[in-house]
Design an enzyme around this catalytic site. Structure first.
Site, mmCIF file in Angstrom:
data_model
loop_
_atom_site.group_PDB
_atom_site.id
_atom_site.type_symbol
_atom_site.label_atom_id
_atom_site.label_comp_id
_atom_site.label_asym_id
_atom_site.label_seq_id
_atom_site.Cartn_x
_atom_site.Cartn_y
_atom_site.Cartn_z
ATOM 1 N N THR A 49 8.961 16.063 0.085
ATOM 2 C CA THR A 49 7.630 15.832 -0.455
ATOM 3 C C THR A 49 7.577 16.276 -1.910
ATOM 4 O OG1 THR A 49 5.266 16.068 -0.012
ATOM 5 C CG2 THR A 49 6.630 17.998 0.476
ATOM 6 N N ASN A 80 11.531 9.705 1.054
ATOM 7 C CA ASN A 80 10.861 10.860 1.682
ATOM 8 C C ASN A 80 11.570 11.317 2.946
ATOM 9 O OD1 ASN A 80 10.153 8.862 3.466
ATOM 10 N ND2 ASN A 80 8.037 9.528 3.669
ATOM 11 N N ASN A 95 -6.888 3.707 -12.140
ATOM 12 C CA ASN A 95 -6.261 5.030 -12.277
ATOM 13 C C ASN A 95 -6.880 5.799 -13.436
ATOM 14 O OD1 ASN A 95 -4.313 6.857 -11.190
ATOM 15 N ND2 ASN A 95 -3.061 6.571 -13.020
ATOM 16 N N ARG A 96 -6.934 7.143 -13.273
ATOM 17 C CA ARG A 96 -7.474 8.008 -14.327
ATOM 18 C C ARG A 96 -6.688 7.804 -15.618
ATOM 19 N NH1 ARG A 96 -6.956 14.367 -13.276
ATOM 20 N NH2 ARG A 96 -4.776 13.724 -13.240
ATOM 21 N N ASP A 141 7.078 6.127 4.386
ATOM 22 C CA ASP A 141 5.653 5.910 4.078
ATOM 23 C C ASP A 141 5.282 4.435 4.245
ATOM 24 O OD1 ASP A 141 4.934 8.517 3.532
ATOM 25 O OD2 ASP A 141 5.375 8.370 1.393
ATOM 26 N N GLU A 192 -2.288 4.436 -18.818
ATOM 27 C CA GLU A 192 -0.912 4.221 -19.305
ATOM 28 C C GLU A 192 0.114 4.448 -18.188
ATOM 29 O OE1 GLU A 192 -2.889 6.917 -20.963
ATOM 30 O OE2 GLU A 192 -3.921 5.108 -21.629
ATOM 31 N N SER A 229 3.948 18.442 8.817
ATOM 32 C CA SER A 229 5.163 17.847 9.394
ATOM 33 C C SER A 229 5.856 18.784 10.385
ATOM 34 C CB SER A 229 6.133 17.432 8.284
ATOM 35 O OG SER A 229 5.574 16.381 7.547
ATOM 36 N N GLY A 277 -5.511 5.161 -7.728
ATOM 37 C CA GLY A 277 -4.403 6.113 -7.875
ATOM 38 C C GLY A 277 -3.081 5.397 -8.074
ATOM 39 N N LYS A 300 10.564 13.747 -4.639
ATOM 40 C CA LYS A 300 10.844 12.423 -4.081
ATOM 41 C C LYS A 300 11.757 11.568 -4.966
ATOM 42 C CE LYS A 300 6.908 11.908 -1.007
ATOM 43 N NZ LYS A 300 5.763 11.097 -0.587
HETATM 44 P P1 NAP Z 1 0.558 12.186 -6.899
HETATM 45 O O1 NAP Z 1 1.862 11.508 -7.130
HETATM 46 O O2 NAP Z 1 0.353 13.562 -7.395
HETATM 47 O O3 NAP Z 1 -0.572 11.219 -7.555
HETATM 48 C C1 NAP Z 1 -1.871 11.649 -7.694
HETATM 49 C C2 NAP Z 1 -2.792 10.512 -8.155
HETATM 50 O O4 NAP Z 1 -4.108 11.065 -8.135
HETATM 51 C C3 NAP Z 1 -2.539 10.013 -9.575
HETATM 52 O O5 NAP Z 1 -2.867 8.651 -9.640
HETATM 53 C C4 NAP Z 1 -3.531 10.850 -10.396
HETATM 54 O O6 NAP Z 1 -3.954 10.202 -11.582
HETATM 55 C C5 NAP Z 1 -4.706 10.920 -9.439
HETATM 56 N N1 NAP Z 1 -5.570 12.066 -9.687
HETATM 57 C C6 NAP Z 1 -5.246 13.372 -9.586
HETATM 58 N N2 NAP Z 1 -6.326 14.137 -9.894
HETATM 59 C C7 NAP Z 1 -7.331 13.279 -10.187
HETATM 60 C C8 NAP Z 1 -8.698 13.472 -10.578
HETATM 61 N N3 NAP Z 1 -9.231 14.685 -10.709
HETATM 62 N N4 NAP Z 1 -9.465 12.366 -10.774
HETATM 63 C C9 NAP Z 1 -8.929 11.135 -10.633
HETATM 64 N N5 NAP Z 1 -7.649 10.894 -10.280
HETATM 65 C C10 NAP Z 1 -6.856 11.961 -10.050
HETATM 66 O O7 NAP Z 1 0.194 12.225 -5.361
HETATM 67 P P2 NAP Z 1 0.706 11.221 -4.182
HETATM 68 O O8 NAP Z 1 1.978 11.718 -3.618
HETATM 69 O O9 NAP Z 1 0.631 9.813 -4.669
HETATM 70 O O10 NAP Z 1 -0.402 11.493 -3.053
HETATM 71 C C11 NAP Z 1 -1.756 11.118 -3.272
HETATM 72 C C12 NAP Z 1 -2.610 11.440 -2.050
HETATM 73 O O11 NAP Z 1 -2.128 10.726 -0.913
HETATM 74 C C13 NAP Z 1 -2.610 12.914 -1.653
HETATM 75 O O12 NAP Z 1 -3.905 13.251 -1.246
HETATM 76 C C14 NAP Z 1 -1.682 12.968 -0.472
HETATM 77 O O13 NAP Z 1 -2.022 14.007 0.434
HETATM 78 C C15 NAP Z 1 -1.970 11.614 0.175
HETATM 79 N N6 NAP Z 1 -0.838 11.146 0.996
HETATM 80 C C16 NAP Z 1 -1.085 10.937 2.317
HETATM 81 C C17 NAP Z 1 -0.063 10.492 3.130
HETATM 82 C C18 NAP Z 1 -0.334 10.250 4.588
HETATM 83 O O14 NAP Z 1 0.622 10.185 5.356
HETATM 84 N N7 NAP Z 1 -1.578 10.109 4.991
HETATM 85 C C19 NAP Z 1 1.226 10.243 2.603
HETATM 86 C C20 NAP Z 1 1.441 10.484 1.240
HETATM 87 C C21 NAP Z 1 0.394 10.926 0.433
HETATM 88 P P3 NAP Z 1 -3.160 10.372 -12.980
HETATM 89 O O15 NAP Z 1 -2.104 9.297 -12.992
HETATM 90 O O16 NAP Z 1 -4.210 10.179 -14.004
HETATM 91 O O17 NAP Z 1 -2.577 11.760 -12.986
#
Ligand code: NAP
Length: 270
Positions: A58, A83, A146-147, A98, A150, A13, A122, A62
């Site tokens: 971030t 955000n 999702n992993r 977003d 719950e 950013s 996810g 959030k």
């Molecule tokens: P977050 O809140 O930390 O959520 C992470 C998700 O990933 C959860 O559903 C988690 O599952 C799952 N996860 C984590 N490790 C895993 C594994 N080893 N195997 C399977 N599932 C796994 O993150 P977020 O903010 O939603 O962001 C998610 C992704 O989107 C990131 O890569 C981020 O960089 C990207 N993103 C991109 C943008 C963009 O502008 N392009 C904007 C925002 C986010 P559990 O529920 O089981 O923990």
């Protein structure tokens, strides 16, 4: 202006916002502010006193910022996550850019998805805006993998056309070429070369896909989609357009398409 988060070093950013300012000839500076959980209230009070015009927010703040705001945009309130914070006389008003970013990302496919089914992998912070946009585009059903089942049930199980499944439960999804959005962090950083689902059988169910990861440029998920005959994009457009929308909210200035294109190329080369 700046961004608060922990960690914050990886954020693109600052590079984007400073490129916008330079290219558009606007006198703004945007810096990363590392911020530990528990210090959000103090940080916002300090930023306000120092006349910081706007902040992006971030992980992991959030949700935590919400109680310290001087108001919240209805769309961000419905999502329960902000955000972008814009300075007002009394504090900061919260927004979620977003949603705009992901809408732009999907428009890149030039396809009307109304009535189609979608798969979302996810259920973290970004999945709320993603599901919100899919609902507003009138997709008929969302299969949410999702992993931790719950967690996904708790956040999204109440939505009538969302079915939550574990990652290996994808065989319950009817065959077809669906839209799929990859919203986990699997495939970047220490997990480069991995995908949240690696069974090739899953990828036969995907027509068009977005991996919200934008670095590396092609993730393992995208490679598997393409190998199975689907079309895959990374999350760069979402990143760019949520920044463009934040910049507009901070300054009132709409960044030109030429600058967006230039900034997209520049951050890809970082
Ligand atoms: P977050 O809140 O930390 O959520 C992470 C998700 O990933 C959860 O559903 C988690 O599952 C799952 N996860 C984590 N490790 C895993 C594994 N080893 N195997 C399977 N599932 C796994 O993150 P977020 O903010 O939603 O962001 C998610 C992704 O989107 C990131 O890569 C981020 O960089 C990207 N993103 C991109 C943008 C963009 O502008 N392009 C904007 C925002 C986010 P559990 O529920 O089981 O923990």
């Amino acid at each position: 202006m700046g961004i608060i988060g922990d960690p914050i070093d990886h954020s693109r950013s600052p590079a984007l916002h400073n490129l916008f300012a330079k290219a558009e000839g606007i006198d703004t500076v945007y810096v990363p502010f590392p911020l530990k959980s528990g210090n959000v209230g103090d940080a916002l009070a300090g930023a306000h006193a120092l006349h910081v015009a706007g902040l992006n927010v971030t992980m992991p703040h959030k949700k935590a910022v919400i109680e310290y705001l001087d108001g919240i945009d209805p769309a961000a309130e419905a999502l329960g996550a902000v955000n972008t914070l814009v300075r007002t006389e009394r504090g900061y008003r919260g927004y979620n850019t977003d949603v705009v970013g992901f809408e732009k990302e999907l428009k890149g496919f030039q396809t009307d998805f109304e009535g189609q089914e979608a798969i979302v992998i996810g259920a973290g912070g970004v999945s709320g805006p993603v599901i919100h946009v899919l609902q507003s585009m009138k997709l008929s059903h969302i299969w949410l993998l999702n992993r931790t089942v719950e967690k996904a049930e708790e956040k999204f199980g109440h939505i009538s056309n969302v079915t939550v499944l574990p990652l290996d439960g994808f065989r319950e999804i009817p065959e077809g070429r669906h839209l799929c959005v990859q919203c986990t962090g699997v495939g970047m950083g220490a997990s480069i070369g991995r995908a949240p689902i690696e069974d090739p059988g899953f990828y036969k169910r995907i027509g068009k896909a977005v991996d919200l990861i934008y670095s590396p440029e092609e993730t393992e998920f995208m490679r598997l989609v393409r190998e199975a005959g689907g079309e895959a994009k990374n999350g760069l457009e979402m990143l760019l357009y949520q920044a463009v929308e934040s910049y507009r909210l901070f300054t009132g200035h709409q960044v030109s398409p030429e600058t967006v294109e230039m900034a997209g190329k520049a951050v890809c080369d970082v």
